[in-house]
Design an enzyme around this catalytic site. Structure first.
Site, PDB file in Angstrom:
ATOM      1  N   ASN A  15      14.189  32.765  12.358  1.00 25.20           N
ATOM      2  CA  ASN A  15      12.966  30.931  12.096  1.00 25.20           C
ATOM      3  C   ASN A  15      14.441  30.006  11.110  1.00 25.20           C
ATOM      4  O   ASN A  15      14.297  30.620  10.241  1.00 25.20           O
ATOM      5  CB  ASN A  15      12.868  32.598  10.609  1.00 25.20           C
ATOM      6  CG  ASN A  15      11.176  31.635  10.087  1.00 25.20           C
ATOM      7  OD1 ASN A  15      11.229  30.751   8.470  1.00 25.20           O
ATOM      8  ND2 ASN A  15       9.897  31.303  10.294  1.00 25.20           N
ATOM      9  N   ARG A  25      12.511  28.106   7.829  1.00 24.14           N
ATOM     10  CA  ARG A  25      11.086  27.186   8.874  1.00 24.14           C
ATOM     11  C   ARG A  25      10.024  27.317   7.340  1.00 24.14           C
ATOM     12  O   ARG A  25       9.452  26.820   7.118  1.00 24.14           O
ATOM     13  CB  ARG A  25      11.238  27.348   9.937  1.00 24.14           C
ATOM     14  CG  ARG A  25       9.992  26.433  10.082  1.00 24.14           C
ATOM     15  CD  ARG A  25       9.399  26.787  11.805  1.00 24.14           C
ATOM     16  NE  ARG A  25       8.595  26.450  12.199  1.00 24.14           N
ATOM     17  CZ  ARG A  25       7.163  26.215  12.070  1.00 24.14           C
ATOM     18  NH1 ARG A  25       7.101  26.846  11.781  1.00 24.14           N
ATOM     19  NH2 ARG A  25       6.520  24.842  13.235  1.00 24.14           N
ATOM     20  N   CYS A  26      10.220  28.770   7.414  1.00 26.93           N
ATOM     21  CA  CYS A  26       9.255  29.230   6.379  1.00 26.93           C
ATOM     22  C   CYS A  26       9.155  28.409   4.864  1.00 26.93           C
ATOM     23  O   CYS A  26       7.757  28.116   4.810  1.00 26.93           O
ATOM     24  CB  CYS A  26       9.154  30.977   5.890  1.00 26.93           C
ATOM     25  SG  CYS A  26       8.707  31.777   7.578  1.00 26.93           S
ATOM     26  N   MET A  27      10.405  28.332   4.058  1.00 21.90           N
ATOM     27  CA  MET A  27      10.191  28.075   3.108  1.00 21.90           C
ATOM     28  C   MET A  27      10.165  25.878   3.173  1.00 21.90           C
ATOM     29  O   MET A  27      10.331  25.513   1.918  1.00 21.90           O
ATOM     30  CB  MET A  27      11.770  27.876   1.908  1.00 21.90           C
ATOM     31  CG  MET A  27      11.535  29.028   2.632  1.00 21.90           C
ATOM     32  SD  MET A  27      13.427  29.812   1.285  1.00 21.90           S
ATOM     33  CE  MET A  27      14.568  29.502   2.577  1.00 21.90           C
TER      34      MET A  27
END
Length: 403
Positions: free
Chosen positions: A341, A386-388
Site C-alpha cells: 500500500n 495510500r489509504c491515508m
C-alpha cells in the site's frame, strides 16, 4: 484552483489527509472490532507518525489539506451546517426526546467544536445534565450518542478524483457510512471546491476509494469484493463513461479470503508501467474489461489475467511487477503490514512504511526511491500511505517530469 488527477503516479501537487485526533481515543477493547480496528492505538504516537508523514510530503513540495480544517470551514456555510446536523439526527437509535436534546446541543457549538463532534462523536456521559427520555436512560454509560469516526484517517476511501471530477463514495461498513456525509459537504460547500462536479454520491451502490486505481489516463481498475460491489462498479463505470472521463474500466474480483480488503492493499502503482503487488496473487488476479458500446451501454469482455488486460488497456507491452522475491512467511507478514500500500508522489518515487524492509529493498533495487515513514500505530486500522491520502491534484501524466 485546479483539481485534477488522471493517474496514480503523476507528480503529486495537493493531497487531503486527516490527522488522527480524539476519535482514536474513543477506541476501547469493547468497540474496536465494530469500529474496524485491530487494536487500540497509542494516539499520541499515531499523531507523531502522521505528522512525519505529512512533513515528508510537504518537503517534496506537496500541499497538504486537512479534512478537519476543511470541515470547520465548511460549517461556516449555513446550509452545510444544517445538512450535517440533520444527517446526525436521522439516526433511528435516538428517539424523539434524545433527538431534540442532541439537536440543541449541536446547534450551540461553534464551527470548530461542531466539526470535532461530527468527527469524534459524542459520549453518553458528555451530555450533562443528562436528558430525560427512555432512550438516554436505557443507554449504557459507555455508549455513544453520536458514534466516533476513527476511520476518517483513511481519506482515500471516502472520495476519489477522476480527472476534474470527484466521486464521493458509498462506504459499505456501517461504522463508516457517516464519513461520506462530511466529505460530500466539503466538496459541495467549501469555497475551494466551488463548481466541482460530483461524479458519485453516498446514496448509490457501494464503491470505496481504496478499490479504485487510476492505472493511466482513461483507464481505471476497480476491485470488487465485500467493500465495492459489482453493482457499485457498474454504476461507477456508467457515470465515468457518461462524463467522458475514461475509455476502459477493469473490474477486478478480489478472492473471498481477501474480500474485506481493498484492491490497493494488494496492488499499487510506483511508475507509469510498474506495480508493487502481493506476490501470492500476482499470477492469479483477473479482470473483466468494461468499455462503452455504441449504444452507450457498458460492454463486458471475458475474464482475463489482470496484468494482461491492464497492459492492453494502458497501451503498453506489459505492466511490470516489482518482484518482492519474498519467502511466503515474510510476504504474508509484510502484506499484513501494508507492504503493497504505497503512495506514489511522482513516477519512481513512493512513500512506504519503514517496517516492510524486504519490500522496500526490492523497490529500491528496481529503481524506485522509497520515502520510508514509521507506522506502528497508524497501521492498527489496517491501512498504509495510500489509504491515508486522497490526491486532489497531480500533474497530468503526459507532461510529468519523471523525477
Amino acid at each position: 484552483m485546479a483539481h485534477f488527477v488522471d493517474s496514480e503516479v503523476g507528480r503529486l501537487g495537493t493531497v487531503m489527509l486527516h490527522r488522527p485526533g480524539p476519535e482514536l481515543a474513543r477506541l476501547t477493547p469493547r468497540n474496536n472490532d465494530s469500529l474496524l480496528f485491530d487494536g487500540i492505538p497509542w494516539v499520541g504516537r499515531a499523531q507523531e507518525e502522521h505528522d512525519a508523514f505529512a512533513a515528508a510530503l510537504t518537503e517534496r513540495g506537496v500541499e497538504v489539506l486537512y479534512l478537519g480544517q476543511l470541515l470547520a470551514d465548511t460549517l461556516a456555510v449555513a446550509q452545510a451546517r444544517d445538512e450535517l446536523i440533520a444527517g446526525v439526527l436521522r439516526d433511528r437509535r435516538l428517539g424523539d426526546s434524545l433527538r431534540a436534546r442532541v439537536a440543541g446541543y449541536l446547534a450551540d457549538q461553534d464551527d470548530t467544536r461542531l466539526a470535532g463532534v461530527l468527527m469524534s462523536g459524542l459520549a453518553h456521559e458528555e451530555m450533562k445534565p443528562g436528558p430525560g427520555g427512555l432512550v438516554y436512560r436505557m443507554m449504557d454509560p459507555l455508549d455513544f450518542v453520536i458514534d466516533p469516526l476513527p476511520n476518517l484517517l483513511f481519506t482515500r476511501d471516502s472520495s476519489v478524483w477522476v480527472r476534474d471530477q470527484v466521486a464521493v463514495t458509498s462506504l459499505a461498513m456501517p461504522a463508516r457510512s457517516r464519513e461520506t456525509t462530511l466529505t460530500q459537504a466539503i466538496y459541495r460547500y467549501h469555497p475551494r471546491f466551488a463548481g466541482t462536479a460530483l461524479l458519485f454520491s453516498p446514496d448509490l451502490e457501494h464503491v470505496e476509494g481504496g478499490d479504485v486505481l487510476l492505472l493511466a489516463p482513461g483507464v481505471l481498475a476497480v476491485g470488487v469484493g465485500e467493500r465495492t460491489t459489482p453493482a457499485g462498479a457498474e454504476r461507477l463505470a456508467r457515470r465515468v463513461f457518461a462524463a467522458g472521463l475514461a475509455h476502459t474500466i477493469l473490474a477486478v474480483p478480489i478472492a473471498q479470503e481477501r474480500a474485506t480488503m481493498h484492491l490497493d492493499t494488494v496492488c499499487t502503482m510506483v511508475d507509469v508501467d510498474a506495480v508493487v503487488m502481493y506476490p501470492n496473487i500476482a499470477n492469479s488476479l483477473q479482470a473483466w474489461t468494461v468499455t462503452v458500446s455504441p449504444d452507450g451501454e457498458p460492454d463486458v469482455t471475458a475474464l482475463r489475467p489482470f496484468l494482461t488486460a491492464a497492459a492492453e488497456a494502458m497501451g503498453i507491452d506489459r505492466l511490470r511487477i516489482i518482484d518482492t522475491g519474498l519467502d511466503p512467511v515474510t510476504a504474508e507478514r509484510e502484506q499484513w503490514d501494508d507492504g503493497n500500500n504505497t503512495l506514489a508522489i511522482a513516477p519512481r518515487v513512493c512513500v512506504a512504511y519503514e517496517r516492510n524492509v524486504e519490500t522496500n529493498a526490492q523497490l529500491e533495487r528496481a529503481g524506485i526511491e522509497v520515502i520510508a515513514i514509521s507506522g506502528s500505530e497508524l497501521g492498527s486500522g489496517r491501512g498504509g500511505p495510500r489509504c491515508m491520502s486522497c490526491p486532489i491534484e497531480r500533474t497530468p501524466l503526459k507532461s510529468t517530469d519523471t523525477r
